[in-house]
Design an enzyme around this catalytic site. Structure first.
Site, PDB file in Angstrom:
ATOM      1  N   GLU A  44       0.631  -1.233  -0.082  1.00 31.28           N
ATOM      2  CA  GLU A  44       0.153  -0.087   0.026  1.00 31.28           C
ATOM      3  C   GLU A  44       0.851   0.975   0.178  1.00 31.28           C
ATOM      4  O   GLU A  44       2.143   1.386   0.181  1.00 31.28           O
ATOM      5  CB  GLU A  44      -1.110   0.199   1.339  1.00 31.28           C
ATOM      6  CG  GLU A  44      -1.617  -0.876   1.051  1.00 31.28           C
ATOM      7  CD  GLU A  44      -2.908  -1.334   1.817  1.00 31.28           C
ATOM      8  OE1 GLU A  44      -3.386  -0.928   3.544  1.00 31.28           O
ATOM      9  OE2 GLU A  44      -4.053  -1.728   2.156  1.00 31.28           O
ATOM     10  N   ALA A  46       0.720   5.803   1.253  1.00 26.06           N
ATOM     11  CA  ALA A  46       0.104   6.804   1.177  1.00 26.06           C
ATOM     12  C   ALA A  46      -1.030   7.359   0.350  1.00 26.06           C
ATOM     13  O   ALA A  46      -1.793   8.425   0.882  1.00 26.06           O
ATOM     14  CB  ALA A  46       1.048   7.709   1.771  1.00 26.06           C
ATOM     15  N   CYS A  53      -1.669  -4.942  -5.511  1.00 26.74           N
ATOM     16  CA  CYS A  53      -2.360  -5.782  -5.051  1.00 26.74           C
ATOM     17  C   CYS A  53      -1.176  -7.209  -4.870  1.00 26.74           C
ATOM     18  O   CYS A  53       0.113  -7.482  -6.030  1.00 26.74           O
ATOM     19  CB  CYS A  53      -3.302  -6.207  -6.085  1.00 26.74           C
ATOM     20  SG  CYS A  53      -4.710  -5.849  -5.323  1.00 26.74           S
ATOM     21  N   GLU A  55      -1.071 -10.181  -6.107  1.00 24.90           N
ATOM     22  CA  GLU A  55      -1.741 -11.286  -7.290  1.00 24.90           C
ATOM     23  C   GLU A  55      -0.640 -10.261  -8.781  1.00 24.90           C
ATOM     24  O   GLU A  55       0.338 -10.882  -8.891  1.00 24.90           O
ATOM     25  CB  GLU A  55      -2.618 -11.428  -7.843  1.00 24.90           C
ATOM     26  CG  GLU A  55      -3.932 -12.244  -7.505  1.00 24.90           C
ATOM     27  CD  GLU A  55      -4.237 -11.435  -5.812  1.00 24.90           C
ATOM     28  OE1 GLU A  55      -3.947 -10.360  -5.206  1.00 24.90           O
ATOM     29  OE2 GLU A  55      -5.612 -11.738  -5.672  1.00 24.90           O
ATOM     30  N   CYS A  86      -9.276  -9.587  -6.495  1.00 23.39           N
ATOM     31  CA  CYS A  86     -10.211  -8.179  -7.416  1.00 23.39           C
ATOM     32  C   CYS A  86     -10.001  -8.499  -8.469  1.00 23.39           C
ATOM     33  O   CYS A  86      -9.816  -9.459  -8.871  1.00 23.39           O
ATOM     34  CB  CYS A  86      -9.999  -6.897  -6.556  1.00 23.39           C
ATOM     35  SG  CYS A  86      -8.222  -6.412  -7.273  1.00 23.39           S
ATOM     36  N   CYS A  89      -6.987  -8.051 -10.413  1.00 27.17           N
ATOM     37  CA  CYS A  89      -5.976  -8.474 -10.406  1.00 27.17           C
ATOM     38  C   CYS A  89      -6.764 -10.032 -11.096  1.00 27.17           C
ATOM     39  O   CYS A  89      -6.253 -11.469 -11.768  1.00 27.17           O
ATOM     40  CB  CYS A  89      -6.130  -9.475  -9.075  1.00 27.17           C
ATOM     41  SG  CYS A  89      -5.137  -7.758  -7.856  1.00 27.17           S
TER      42      CYS A  89
END
Ligand code: THU
Length: 138
Positions: A44, A46, A53, A55, A86, A89
């Site tokens: 992730e 900021a 992700c 995958e 998701c 992905c």
């Protein structure tokens, strides 16, 4: 069923996920046609939309190693709710997988459900639409 090695690798890469904002760590492990395992975790940022992700990270590692076919995949998350890749992905996996490729949806303890790529992403738009009968060189 995925090997114990694949599950253990997913567990360890999930443990290295960088997910301070969502608190939702994901590990993905792909087995290439060459037999090698490729692992990735979510990272992730900021600036939220810049996050990536698990995958997609695993796919990048696989392609960088020169492999272009996924024969089996493990996606692992924590919690009681079944992890589901998701939509984005699913498309990334489909680029290098086939409709019948098994995708194992896992918790830290192991496989909770196995589905096929075609079940995850039916009627997929894929490489065959742009390059009918292509040889991926993998
Ligand atoms: N995430 C993945 O890594 N893979 C998925 O298929 C679903 C979502 C990550 C992205 C984000 O870091 C966190 O899970 C919460 O959405």
């Amino acid at each position: 069923m995925p090997s114990e090695e694949m599950i253990a690798l997913a567990r360890s890469v999930m443990g290295r996920a960088y997910a301070p904002y969502s608190g939702f760590s994901v590990g993905a492990v792909l087995r290439g046609r060459n037999g090698r395992l490729y692992a990735g975790c979510n990272v992730e940022n900021a600036a939220y939309p810049q996050g990536t992700c698990a995958e997609v990270a695993a796919v990048a590692v696989m392609v960088a190693d020169g492999e272009r076919r996924i024969v089996e995949a493990v996606v692992m998350g924590r919690g009681d709710v079944l992890i589901a890749p998701c939509g984005g992905c699913r498309q990334h996996l489909r680029e290098f997988a086939s409709d019948d490729t098994p995708i194992h949806l896992c918790g830290p303890e192991g496989v909770r459900r196995t589905v096929t790529m075609g079940e995850l992403l039916p009627l997929a738009f894929g490489p065959d639409h742009l390059r009918p009968g292509h040889d991926d060189g993998g």
